[in-house]
Write an enzyme that holds these catalytic residues in place. Sequence first.
Site, PDB file in Angstrom:
ATOM      1  N   ARG A 135      34.756 -36.476  42.450  1.00 14.16           N
ATOM      2  CA  ARG A 135      35.845 -35.575  42.053  1.00 14.16           C
ATOM      3  C   ARG A 135      35.825 -34.340  42.953  1.00 14.16           C
ATOM      4  NH1 ARG A 135      37.123 -37.144  36.616  1.00 14.16           N
ATOM      5  NH2 ARG A 135      36.992 -39.416  36.754  1.00 14.16           N
ATOM      6  N   GLU A 170      36.871 -31.416  42.866  1.00 17.03           N
ATOM      7  CA  GLU A 170      37.336 -30.271  42.088  1.00 17.03           C
ATOM      8  C   GLU A 170      36.525 -29.015  42.419  1.00 17.03           C
ATOM      9  OE1 GLU A 170      38.539 -32.731  38.040  1.00 17.03           O
ATOM     10  OE2 GLU A 170      36.546 -31.881  38.237  1.00 17.03           O
ATOM     11  N   ARG A 230      29.075 -27.896  33.526  1.00 16.34           N
ATOM     12  CA  ARG A 230      29.140 -29.324  33.181  1.00 16.34           C
ATOM     13  C   ARG A 230      29.924 -30.189  34.171  1.00 16.34           C
ATOM     14  NH1 ARG A 230      33.112 -29.904  27.910  1.00 16.34           N
ATOM     15  NH2 ARG A 230      35.055 -29.252  28.893  1.00 16.34           N
ATOM     16  N   HIS A 231      30.298 -29.633  35.327  1.00 18.45           N
ATOM     17  CA  HIS A 231      31.058 -30.385  36.312  1.00 18.45           C
ATOM     18  C   HIS A 231      30.296 -30.560  37.614  1.00 18.45           C
ATOM     19  CE1 HIS A 231      34.325 -29.182  33.574  1.00 18.45           C
ATOM     20  NE2 HIS A 231      34.962 -30.239  34.044  1.00 18.45           N
ATOM     21  N   GLU A 284      32.856 -32.709  25.346  1.00 18.60           N
ATOM     22  CA  GLU A 284      33.338 -34.065  25.569  1.00 18.60           C
ATOM     23  C   GLU A 284      32.435 -34.831  26.531  1.00 18.60           C
ATOM     24  OE1 GLU A 284      35.345 -36.553  28.514  1.00 18.60           O
ATOM     25  OE2 GLU A 284      36.143 -34.520  28.583  1.00 18.60           O
ATOM     26  N   SER A 342      35.983 -40.349  27.650  1.00 18.52           N
ATOM     27  CA  SER A 342      37.421 -40.510  27.485  1.00 18.52           C
ATOM     28  C   SER A 342      37.721 -41.993  27.498  1.00 18.52           C
ATOM     29  CB  SER A 342      38.179 -39.822  28.619  1.00 18.52           C
ATOM     30  OG  SER A 342      38.534 -38.519  28.262  1.00 18.52           O
ATOM     31  N   ARG A 391      26.005 -35.976  31.964  1.00 24.76           N
ATOM     32  CA  ARG A 391      26.461 -35.161  30.844  1.00 24.76           C
ATOM     33  C   ARG A 391      25.867 -35.648  29.522  1.00 24.76           C
ATOM     34  NH1 ARG A 391      32.772 -33.508  30.304  1.00 24.76           N
ATOM     35  NH2 ARG A 391      32.372 -32.860  32.470  1.00 24.76           N
TER      36      ARG A 391
END
Length: 545
Positions: A317, A319, A325-326, A468, A471, A519
């Site tokens: 990712r 990002e 948490r990323h 979370e 998903s 995570r």
Amino acid sequence: MSASSQTPIDEPLSAGDESSKAVSKKAAKKEAAKLEKLRRRQEAAAESAISSLNVEDDPLSANYGDVPLSDLQSKEVKSIENWTQVGSLTPELKDKYVILRGRIQTIRAVGKKMAFLVVREKGFTVQCVLSEQPELVSRQMVKYVDGLSRESIVDVEGVVSVPNVAIKGASQQVEIQVRKVYCISKAMPTLPINIEDAARSEAEIEKALQAGEQLVRVNQDTRLNYRVLDMRTPANQGIFRIQCQVSTMFRQFLLDEDFVEIHTPKLIGGSSEGGASVFRLDYKGQPACLAQSPQLHKQMAICGDFGRVFEIGPVFRAEDSYTHRHLCEFTGLDVEMEIKTHYSEVMDIVDRLFVAMFDSLNERCKKALEAVDKQYPFEPLKYLRKTLRLTFEEGIQMLKDAGVEIDPLGDLNTEAERKLGQLVLEKYGTEFYILHRYPLAVRPFYTMPCYDNPTYSNSFDVFIRGEEIISGAQRVHVPEFLAERAQACGIDVKTIETYIDSFRYGAPPHGGFGVGLERVVMLFCGLNNIRKTSLFPRDPQRIAP
């Protein structure tokens, strides 16, 4: 939201992240130069000490020393049955002669005739005693051991003894009366970080401060710069053994449920999730990117009649998410399966899989969990035998009743997730639950809308301790509708033509989910930063070591 969602969120860094960010490159270079100067000075001192040992005059010189490289080049096959692991040393082995290999954690000389060294292997430690004795241990041998550097690897031979008092400086409650010791690999005299410092808890540091003593605090950035040293701490040894058990349990449970493990490509022609958070690259003159998830290909595997599939593999990712948490690269645990009548069949798998996983971790990883808890104290995860399921609307209502205003058709932000987790714990006594029937507008293009209200979708998220981790959803398996949804979400249909075409050959109703391995471990162990559960983290600022 996509499988193993890592949607960018506006979230402050933790205190540890802020402090690590403040360390400038200039200061780091200055510190490195200082360490190098000290290392050279200590190496010279060590060589001087060793040269004065008069080993040639010692009739017991064969019982200790540096092992030459030629002896480490696999000369001959020898039995390793006589070797004992440090973690296996127990009082039942009293008076037994053992051979072990490990790192020197500490060395403490008591005069010229005695020395204590603590040897560590895989997080376990044992105290070894060298005491000058005629025909067994010479004074030169004691001096040799005292001159070795910490973290050097040694082979130790000796007799197991059981002291009358508890040993505080080692995990094993026995001692080794050393008869032979050989250095296999020397560590540099001065290390960038000391294992004892890196293993220290915040509680220990604060307690020392209150007593007027200042202990070294190793910040997150320094740990990651010298990750090889940092991962030697008992807590990190525990964290990555727990992580191993999570992926092992994930795989074994699904294999037992008739799932097939697959391996999908990480180089793809277009975005698998939509949006701009992809790593783009040139693929032999063609535009390509690193896969944001195995989403499209695991669905294609369902169209290929595998019925139930899963994958454990890297996910990318691009990002700019500077949060606790990323990551830009993480390990995805992905599942896809045919469904007969309802997407609750997918949630049933999630329920049974994770309850079994949590049970397994608590049963099989007790020592690892204790090691983590000692440095990073946490409360055991609270979960139910039958996992709680709430609709998104029920969750929104709980927040409203608590005075938190939320857009009923929007996604939950981090603050709302945590608040809902707190409310669920208070009302239902669990920190692990499923929230389903999310608004369609906040889900990926391949998500199936609800039959009774297309504003909502047949999707779900799963939470641990208010954050979370999963998903999932029923997928759109009708090609025309899938193309329509992709266009509506701003995706160039041409880049995913092969994916959409796979549904034109006949596709069963199906659904699935994605989990971020790091995570899961972070939240199960109550840790405050995902970088603690990634072996070599990749975030917007780090691509080494």
